[in-house]
Design an enzyme around this catalytic site. Structure first.
Site, PDB file in Angstrom:
ATOM      1  N   GLY B 142       0.833  -1.199   0.000  1.00 26.32           N
ATOM      2  CA  GLY B 142       0.000   0.000   0.000  1.00 26.32           C
ATOM      3  C   GLY B 142       0.864   1.243   0.000  1.00 26.32           C
ATOM      4  O   GLY B 142       2.029   1.212   0.404  1.00 26.32           O
ATOM      5  N   CYS B 143       0.288   2.349  -0.451  1.00 23.87           N
ATOM      6  CA  CYS B 143       1.047   3.595  -0.533  1.00 23.87           C
ATOM      7  C   CYS B 143       1.445   4.099   0.851  1.00 23.87           C
ATOM      8  O   CYS B 143       2.595   4.453   1.090  1.00 23.87           O
ATOM      9  CB  CYS B 143       0.238   4.647  -1.291  1.00 23.87           C
ATOM     10  SG  CYS B 143      -1.434   4.921  -0.664  1.00 23.87           S
ATOM     11  N   PHE B 144       0.476   4.108   1.792  1.00 23.31           N
ATOM     12  CA  PHE B 144       0.798   4.591   3.138  1.00 23.31           C
ATOM     13  C   PHE B 144       1.843   3.709   3.827  1.00 23.31           C
ATOM     14  O   PHE B 144       2.810   4.232   4.392  1.00 23.31           O
ATOM     15  CB  PHE B 144      -0.464   4.683   3.994  1.00 23.31           C
ATOM     16  CG  PHE B 144      -1.363   5.848   3.665  1.00 23.31           C
ATOM     17  CD1 PHE B 144      -0.909   7.158   3.777  1.00 23.31           C
ATOM     18  CD2 PHE B 144      -2.677   5.646   3.271  1.00 23.31           C
ATOM     19  CE1 PHE B 144      -1.744   8.235   3.487  1.00 23.31           C
ATOM     20  CE2 PHE B 144      -3.513   6.712   2.985  1.00 23.31           C
ATOM     21  CZ  PHE B 144      -3.048   8.012   3.100  1.00 23.31           C
TER      22      PHE B 144
END
Lengths: 330, 330, 330, 330
Positions: B142-144
């Protein structure tokens, strides 16, 4: 009541005038500016054109002829007015940092000598209304400490650590030009700055202590690509897990009679241009962390609006006089 | 090498194509889209016009004719392709969440049954390069979790609590229209959302554990008025105070051979459009808190760029192939 | 005076309430909404919390119990209320397009039949104050025609062609979600739309004619990455060259007694949230083109504020009642 | 080919380096800066870290040791390098205004004496490719004239008047701090400036004449709240009405072999970071006005990218070398 604003150019000065224009008792008679003395107030405050007909002046402190004064000059400049205004019996709200902290902490934080120190109530009405009521001089709080303290106040005494992660619009940096506020450096970014040691931290610590908190207080501000407003995300780590019922009860009780604190989703659009502080919160499933989010307009509840609120309390006016305009949404 | 992108419309799909256009080994032969099958890829990806001449198709999984596949479809859709691609010997990077977590945690987090589970390496190369090297299927993070984990990794094992306070550009929400992404709701605000229970949290916990950390992990994302990029402000509270020397040594050592992690002031302008993760940090005077700030482009290091990086490692290409374009500053 | 707002949710409705809260004569008794009937007005208008205690209702037109009504519903919906309100003697300002144009032009422009047509004054007070004064029903102008017409009015009769190149904040598109208002489609761009045939063009033509102009009128709007405000850059090409003295004299004379038009640099910050229209102009060295720039808040002078101004004129109140709040600068 | 950039700090310098990094023939050997001599290029160009290992130097013009030079210094500074580079046989593209106009017009426009004048091709390849091909010195056009001229070129000879209404991102003002670029002065506004007499106007007139146009040319730029990009809305008023077929045929024919002009909806997202110019147009129903809209990245097609394109043509490289990266959308 005749009012003087010392340092009336600049963003805080402009917003003070904007609010006072709707105040039922206020009559602005003096707006000082070193640089703009002799020119109309609407020279830089273009939004006020047609609404005010006054020129900037630059009187010595003894020539300020008013019943009430706002000091909207930078720290160290305010102390050159404060004592003399006090002696002359001119009630005053100081928007600078000069009287917010005990002298030793002030001098350490700002790296300067305080040449005219006296003790003054710290003007967050939700915490210090009684002290403000009788006062002839009030220290108006910093913008970050206002939003941060109101976010955490009802549960501060339960906390082991509080981390205030704040995001402020650029008007908080004032109208002076700098690398930091150059549009391409701000837009499409959110820069943290003074990451562990911002000058507003001691105010936050002082108020946490006042609330009976022994929590370790941390603070990291960010520059938000927006003009106005501060969102503070307060991460409150508790000594031991709490329940949502307890938290809710505390927030509702703490703010139930407050005209300017609303328990609803904190968005800058809800408070923009107004003196409100909106707060919402969410508890970690295991009760170890509360995230309380507050939204204020940094120039209103974070500066000029709170200053007017303090004036109202000091002078026995309705606390909401001059502050009844809602925020601008959208 | 012939490449298929399953789910090639949308922001992540578009950025995959943008990057692959500069890759020395990649030959895009298949771009699927249910909605846009039959129309040119440049219909929605207008930036690619003149650079690519390919139509969207909508083949069944068995008709995908390629050496390598990227799954850029939503979670639950990816699992309908993954196993069959594996069986057919088509190496794959999955940009969805379907293979990032153990099955039970996945099912609890996303509230769905996993119908085609298998174990896959978690594609943060800086932590799992060895596992990625031999793999035929990699779960792209995921990006986060990417930005957060990289910010704290070198000192995660010293932490008692880590609070990731993240600010993401709106492209992270995809190209679908919603109240949340309506311009007047985003601009001049910074809204926290899924304040204590975002779906990316389990990935962050998993990686902290992998790093030997016993810290309690917290996460609060915010919607930043910007198109691209994530700034993560990681507040790392240590079990016991640390020194700046130790912290510096750890970060420098951890990232010294990494082509895409740079220890310099984290600004979105420095990484925009590129696969870099920039990190800077500041230690609280008393050594109790480190604030580590990371900047990534959510669509590149947070999605498509890291996917290409994983492909490069899986296939033995130069790790920086297709990823040499610097960020766009300003 | 008891006031009803038909269609009180939405941006224009919210701003109407915001302004009426400061009006000395207005008492809001009815706020209608089909979707939100039964819920508090502050459900969507969060900025009004603590300031208004009223629930949305959904009465039939005959059950609207008020002295004055604002119609803030879309075009074609307004005509279903207008005639009956007129018959019942309830003075009305209609913020929709239904009564701004002659019937045939209206029907051609909007592609619908007008089922309840009557003639009503066009509510730009600076041009039609006399007609508004005696009226019981006023058609409130479109946002673009207001800013554009005021920019060019003093010299419109000298023009051969006028090109209005307008830039509008996104709130002009309302609170409904669309591709057009998706944040990544708006930010870092300025999209022209309805480039030669926007529905507001006939209003501009009508007003130019009213001003004695034979100029050919052109109009191209753009979507500005901002929430509020319209800047109109009016390129006025003269039949024959003019002098700056003549131009200045005309603008000063035309607007000298107008409370809401100010001749100063047009910036959105100067008018944001207020009913002002700021205008500045510059003449081409050879006198062939005047560029007149106007700034208005599209939701105030471009909608709700002008509606209140019209109400004031219709009812004999002070024209500035409820409209004395300055713009919000910065 | 060894390349020197004179004036390599600043936005145009940074973007030149960004593009040259992907060029197959370019080898940057010299980057000059008076202020930053002795420090790494990545000191201010943080996006280039890990990608370039070069220090700024400050050599005299005779010590510049390269095969090709870009002058990215301000006007009047460029003329101090140009003649000597020419004499030394170092091919050069000058990004300043010093060689774009005939001497008398230059001196009148910029209010300075030209001390080293010679004639040079004007580097819009779509209009002057043949002249550029044989040249050893090319004057790179201004950002506004590039986007404006390309928008109107195919029909310029039919026009009676052309009004270029342009909207530019703030990077066009460079990295120097000013009132104009102070964030609160830019955000939520779109300020027209130099409304009738911008210095780029003579370039627009010159190119219109080159295209056989006798049209009167007008130009009004605006400061857009965005970092990069220029949208030019060209209002083209014809001598006599034209048909859409004719217009379409002309645009398609004019640009059919151009690698960097695309006839599709002009959005800044489509061209951001790239050398493309996207153009779309709409004809007034009566054929009297064409609105042609162009989008460029002001730092790429408006400066550094076009400079590289000119270098490629001058040196016989593939015209797209170093310029194949698509725009960044979103």
């Amino acid at each position: 009541m005749d009012i003087a604003i010392v340092g009336a150019s600049g963003y805080a000065g402009g917003d003070l005038i904007r609010l006072l224009l709707t105040h039922s008792q206020a009559n602005l008679v003096c707006a000082t500016s070193r640089k703009l003395a002799g020119t109309p107030v609407t020279k830089d405050h273009i939004h006020l054109k047609n609404l005010i007909d006054l020129d900037y002046t630059n009187p010595s402190v003894d020539k300020i002829d008013a019943d009430f004064a706002f000091l909207a000059v930078p720290h160290t400049a305010a102390m050159q007015y404060a004592l003399r205004l006090k002696e002359r019996g001119i009630k005053t709200v100081d928007l600078s940092a000069d009287y917010r902290l005990p002298q030793t902490i002030y001098e350490k934080t700002y790296g300067v000598k305080h040449t005219a120190y006296f003790k003054a109530p710290y003007g967050i009405p939700e915490l210090h209304r009684k002290d403000i009521r009788g006062a002839d001089f009030v220290a108006n709080p910093g913008c970050f400490p206002t939003g941060a303290t109101l976010a955490a106040a009802p549960v501060a005494d339960l906390a082991a650590q509080i981390i205030y992660d704040s995001k402020s619009g650029v008007s908080g940096a004032g109208d002076s030009v700098s690398e930091t506020t150059h549009y391409p450096n701000v837009d499409e970014n959110i820069a943290p700055y003074k990451i562990t040691a911002h000058r507003h931290l001691p105010e936050m610590k002082q108020e946490a202590e006042f609330l009976g908190s022994t929590a370790k207080i941390y603070f990291t501000p960010h520059l938000l690509p927006a003009i106005r407003g501060i969102i503070t995300t307060a991460h409150i780590l508790f000594k031991k897990p709490v329940t949502l019922e307890e938290v809710q009860k505390r927030y509702e009780s703490f703010y139930k009679n407050e005209p300017f604190v609303r328990l609803q989703t904190a968005k800058l659009g809800g408070v923009r241009g107004s003196n409100f502080c909106d707060i919402n919160f969410e508890l970690e499933a295991d009760g170890t962390r509360l995230v309380a989010v507050s939204a204020i307009d940094n120039l209103v509840k974070g500066a000029s609006g709170q200053a007017v609120q303090n004036m109202n309390i000091m002078c026995g006016f309705a606390e909401t006089d001059g502050l009844r305009m809602p925020g601008m949404f959208p």
